[in-house]
Write a protein that holds these residues in place. Structure first.
Motif, PDB file in Angstrom:
ATOM      1  N   ILE B  20       0.849  -1.210   0.000  1.00  0.00           N
ATOM      2  CA  ILE B  20       0.000   0.000   0.000  1.00  0.00           C
ATOM      3  C   ILE B  20       0.876   1.248   0.000  1.00  0.00           C
ATOM      4  CG2 ILE B  20      -1.708   1.360   1.286  1.00  0.00           C
ATOM      5  CD1 ILE B  20      -2.755  -1.241   2.483  1.00  0.00           C
ATOM      6  N   ARG B  21       1.880   1.233   0.880  1.00  0.00           N
ATOM      7  CA  ARG B  21       2.752   2.407   1.042  1.00  0.00           C
ATOM      8  C   ARG B  21       3.461   2.762  -0.261  1.00  0.00           C
ATOM      9  NH1 ARG B  21       5.136   0.489   5.067  1.00  0.00           N
ATOM     10  NH2 ARG B  21       7.034  -0.328   4.154  1.00  0.00           N
ATOM     11  N   GLU B  22       3.856   1.728  -1.019  1.00  0.00           N
ATOM     12  CA  GLU B  22       4.655   1.970  -2.225  1.00  0.00           C
ATOM     13  C   GLU B  22       3.827   1.930  -3.510  1.00  0.00           C
ATOM     14  OE1 GLU B  22       7.899  -0.790  -2.076  1.00  0.00           O
ATOM     15  OE2 GLU B  22       8.813   0.172  -0.335  1.00  0.00           O
ATOM     16  N   SER B  23       2.516   1.837  -3.380  1.00  0.00           N
ATOM     17  CA  SER B  23       1.681   1.655  -4.568  1.00  0.00           C
ATOM     18  C   SER B  23       1.534   2.939  -5.381  1.00  0.00           C
ATOM     19  CB  SER B  23       0.286   1.187  -4.142  1.00  0.00           C
ATOM     20  OG  SER B  23      -0.317   2.185  -3.344  1.00  0.00           O
ATOM     21  N   ALA B  24       1.370   2.750  -6.690  1.00  0.00           N
ATOM     22  CA  ALA B  24       1.126   3.898  -7.562  1.00  0.00           C
ATOM     23  C   ALA B  24      -0.341   4.320  -7.496  1.00  0.00           C
ATOM     24  CB  ALA B  24       1.518   3.553  -8.994  1.00  0.00           C
ATOM     25  N   TYR B  27      -2.746   3.566  -2.837  1.00  0.00           N
ATOM     26  CA  TYR B  27      -2.768   4.582  -1.787  1.00  0.00           C
ATOM     27  C   TYR B  27      -3.658   5.770  -2.152  1.00  0.00           C
ATOM     28  CZ  TYR B  27      -0.992   7.734   1.826  1.00  0.00           C
ATOM     29  OH  TYR B  27      -0.882   8.606   2.876  1.00  0.00           O
TER      30      TYR B  27
END
Lengths: 136, 166
Positions: B20-24, B27
């Motif tokens: 989630i934190r690194e999603s394009a 998030y």
């Protein structure tokens, strides 16, 4: 009545279209437009995280010491759309970042442009910022 | 002293919270859904609060408004809470260290207690709302407190984006 609703929605769309994308927080709340910085150094690591990414880079100072800078960048989605992919940033690579220094933290800046060692450059601005042409 | 930090570090390192934190897209979609469902929830709560303080719908019996709005309030509370939890667990250490996030949690707890007390009181004294002066005073207080708390919750939620006081 129906036409009125349609007109209201259309008006809202037109008004919003002229606005830049809603920023996470305004540039001026955190960064000083009167303190532009150009940082040349090596990439310690980059965090590709939301709501905006972070670049950690080491910059050699005139006295020979190394200063670790923390640079605010755009989020993963924005970076991808501007053509910068995760694989493009390799720990230890040399890079040049232009941006604006933080109001309180002298080792933090808002990144505007990133130039990779292969010469490609990217707009990495995240939170609005001055009209300095970095986004063109 | 026992610290919650190791637990948060564990949470942050999980594959799905990292995703989630690194999603394009993930998030921004969760964040947008969070804001949209808060707008719905707060709007429905404010409608009830305005009735409680006697500024709107005064022609209708209080319990009629309460019964009409409550299911919709719950329907908006579920997605706003779920998306809020997802945003938290995606970056738990950042939120843990954020003063506005802590303020928001305290205010949420207070708003929850206020709503619970009002709810229990309202259903227990059902039918006497609109004539009993003591009950009416309690309702006014519950509405006023709720208006203040939910406004403050939204403001503190927005301020989480600013790294003041680190």
């Amino acid at each position: 009545m129906k036409t009125r609703i349609v007109f209201a929605v259309l008006a809202a769309v037109v008004l919003c279209a002229g606005q830049p994308a809603l920023a996470h927080h305004p540039f001026a709340a955190e960064y000083d437009v009167n303190k532009p910085v150009t940082l040349t150094g090596t990439l310690d690591r980059m965090e590709w995280v939301n709501p905006h990414g972070w670049i950690y880079m080491d910059v050699e100072q005139p006295d020979g010491t190394v200063k670790r800078w923390t640079i605010e960048a755009a989020g993963p989605g924005q970076m991808n759309r501007r053509g910068l992919k995760r694989a493009d940033t390799v720990d230890g690579m040399s890079l040049v970042i232009k941006g604006y220094q933080h109001r309180r933290d002298p080792a933090q800046a808002n990144g505007r442009t990133l130039v990779l060692s292969d010469g490609r450059n990217f707009y990495i601005g995240a939170v609005g910022g001055p009209n300095d042409g970095a986004d063109r | 002293m026992l610290s919650i930090v190791p637990a948060l570090e564990w949470l942050e390192a999980l594959a799905w919270t990292t995703a989630i934190r690194e999603s394009a897209w993930g998030y921004p979609i969760i964040e947008t859904a969070h804001v949209a469902s808060i707008v719905a929830f707060a709007g429905l709560v404010i409608m009830m609060d305005l009735r409680l303080v006697g500024l709107a719908f005064t022609h209708a019996p209080l319990m009629q408004i309460q019964r009409g709005l409550f299911p919709w309030q719950m329907a908006a509370l579920v997605p706003s809470t779920a998306t809020g939890v997802l945003l938290c667990v995606a970056d738990p250490l950042r939120y843990y260290g954020n003063v506005f996030f802590r303020v928001k949690l305290v205010l949420l707890a207070l708003a929850g207690v206020n709503a619970l007390v009002f709810h229990l009181m309202a259903y227990r004294t059902d039918g006497r709302w609109d004539e009993h002066p003591q009950v009416v005073a309690g309702a006014w207080r519950a509405g006023a407190v709720s208006l203040v708390l939910w406004s403050a919750i939204i403001v503190s939620g927005r301020l989480i984006a600013f790294s003041w006081f680190f």
